[in-house]
Design a protein around this motif. Structure first.
Motif, short mmCIF file in Angstrom:
data_model
loop_
_atom_site.label_atom_id
_atom_site.label_comp_id
_atom_site.label_asym_id
_atom_site.label_seq_id
_atom_site.Cartn_x
_atom_site.Cartn_y
_atom_site.Cartn_z
N GLU A 54 -5.62 -2.00 -7.93
CA GLU A 54 -5.60 -0.83 -7.05
C GLU A 54 -4.22 -0.51 -6.51
OE1 GLU A 54 -8.37 -0.63 -3.87
OE2 GLU A 54 -10.08 -1.12 -5.13
N PHE A 55 -3.27 -1.42 -6.67
CA PHE A 55 -1.93 -1.24 -6.12
C PHE A 55 -1.20 -0.15 -6.90
CE2 PHE A 55 2.55 -2.37 -5.66
CZ PHE A 55 2.63 -2.48 -4.28
N ASN A 56 -0.67 0.86 -6.19
CA ASN A 56 0.01 1.98 -6.84
C ASN A 56 1.52 1.84 -6.87
OD1 ASN A 56 -2.29 3.54 -7.43
ND2 ASN A 56 -2.41 4.18 -5.30
N GLY A 57 2.08 1.06 -5.97
CA GLY A 57 3.53 0.92 -5.90
C GLY A 57 4.23 2.08 -5.24
N ASP A 58 3.48 2.91 -4.51
CA ASP A 58 4.06 4.08 -3.87
C ASP A 58 4.37 3.88 -2.38
OD1 ASP A 58 1.53 4.06 -2.78
OD2 ASP A 58 0.93 6.00 -3.60
N ARG A 59 4.25 2.65 -1.92
CA ARG A 59 4.53 2.28 -0.53
C ARG A 59 3.64 3.01 0.48
NH1 ARG A 59 10.70 0.59 -0.21
NH2 ARG A 59 11.00 0.17 -2.41
N SER A 60 2.50 3.44 0.02
CA SER A 60 1.56 4.15 0.88
C SER A 60 0.89 3.17 1.84
CB SER A 60 0.48 4.83 0.02
OG SER A 60 -0.28 3.84 -0.66
N ALA A 61 0.15 3.73 2.79
CA ALA A 61 -0.61 2.90 3.72
C ALA A 61 -1.63 2.06 2.96
CB ALA A 61 -1.30 3.78 4.76
N ARG A 62 -2.21 2.63 1.91
CA ARG A 62 -3.18 1.88 1.11
C ARG A 62 -2.50 0.71 0.41
NH1 ARG A 62 -7.66 -0.61 0.66
NH2 ARG A 62 -8.51 -0.70 -1.43
N ASP A 63 -1.31 0.92 -0.12
CA ASP A 63 -0.58 -0.19 -0.74
C ASP A 63 -0.30 -1.29 0.28
OD1 ASP A 63 -0.56 0.80 -3.29
OD2 ASP A 63 1.61 1.10 -3.41
N GLN A 64 0.01 -0.92 1.50
CA GLN A 64 0.25 -1.92 2.54
C GLN A 64 -1.02 -2.72 2.84
OE1 GLN A 64 2.01 0.18 5.83
NE2 GLN A 64 3.85 0.70 4.66
N GLU A 65 -2.15 -2.02 2.88
CA GLU A 65 -3.43 -2.71 3.09
C GLU A 65 -3.71 -3.68 1.94
OE1 GLU A 65 -6.41 0.29 3.39
OE2 GLU A 65 -5.67 1.06 5.29
N ILE A 66 -3.48 -3.21 0.72
CA ILE A 66 -3.72 -4.04 -0.46
C ILE A 66 -2.80 -5.26 -0.43
CG2 ILE A 66 -3.55 -4.13 -2.98
CD1 ILE A 66 -4.50 -1.16 -2.93
N ASN A 67 -1.54 -5.05 -0.09
CA ASN A 67 -0.62 -6.18 0.01
C ASN A 67 -1.11 -7.21 1.02
OD1 ASN A 67 1.44 -5.93 -1.87
ND2 ASN A 67 2.56 -4.46 -0.62
N GLN A 68 -1.64 -6.75 2.13
CA GLN A 68 -2.15 -7.67 3.14
C GLN A 68 -3.34 -8.47 2.60
OE1 GLN A 68 -2.45 -6.32 7.10
NE2 GLN A 68 -3.65 -8.06 7.76
N VAL A 69 -4.23 -7.79 1.90
CA VAL A 69 -5.38 -8.49 1.33
C VAL A 69 -4.92 -9.50 0.28
CG1 VAL A 69 -7.47 -8.20 -0.07
CG2 VAL A 69 -7.02 -6.63 1.82
N LEU A 70 -3.98 -9.10 -0.57
CA LEU A 70 -3.47 -10.02 -1.59
C LEU A 70 -2.83 -11.25 -0.95
CD1 LEU A 70 -1.89 -7.45 -4.10
CD2 LEU A 70 -4.04 -8.71 -4.37
#
Length: 105
Positions: A54-70
């Motif tokens: 699900e990670f897009n690499g666009d530094r979006s808020a969603r990417d930040q959430e995904i990074n936290q989960v990872l």
């Protein structure tokens, strides 16, 4: 953090089952049949693969959430731990098959 992880995991489980992508019932049955440590690691590995996709690499808020989960799932350690579990249970075909079917593919 725990709430984020729990909510994410519940969402993952619901979306996978709804899409009919797994044999969700089979996954739960297989997971319950495994030794506790293998089952827990299988869940982590499957979830890490899902969220990494699900990670897009666009530094979006969603990417930040995904990074936290990872990070919470300790995904950077999963490969090493999977190798160790496969060695530990090398004589247990059910464990090896579960990782091959649900994690490796």
């Amino acid at each position: 953090m725990q709430r984020t992880l729990l909510a994410s995991l519940l969402l993952l489980m619901a979306s996978g089952c709804a899409a009919g992508s797994d044999p969700c019932g089979d996954y739960d049955k297989v997971r319950r049949s495994l030794p506790r440590d293998a089952a827990a690691l299988l869940d982590r590995g499957v979830n890490c693969n899902h969220f990494a996709g699900e990670f897009n690499g666009d530094r979006s808020a969603r990417d930040q959430e995904i990074n936290q989960v990872l990070t919470e799932l300790r995904c950077d350690q999963v490969e090493r731990e999977v190798a160790a579990i496969k060695r530990k249970y090398r004589a247990d075909p059910a464990v090896l098959k579960a990782f091959r079917v649900y994690y490796d593919e």
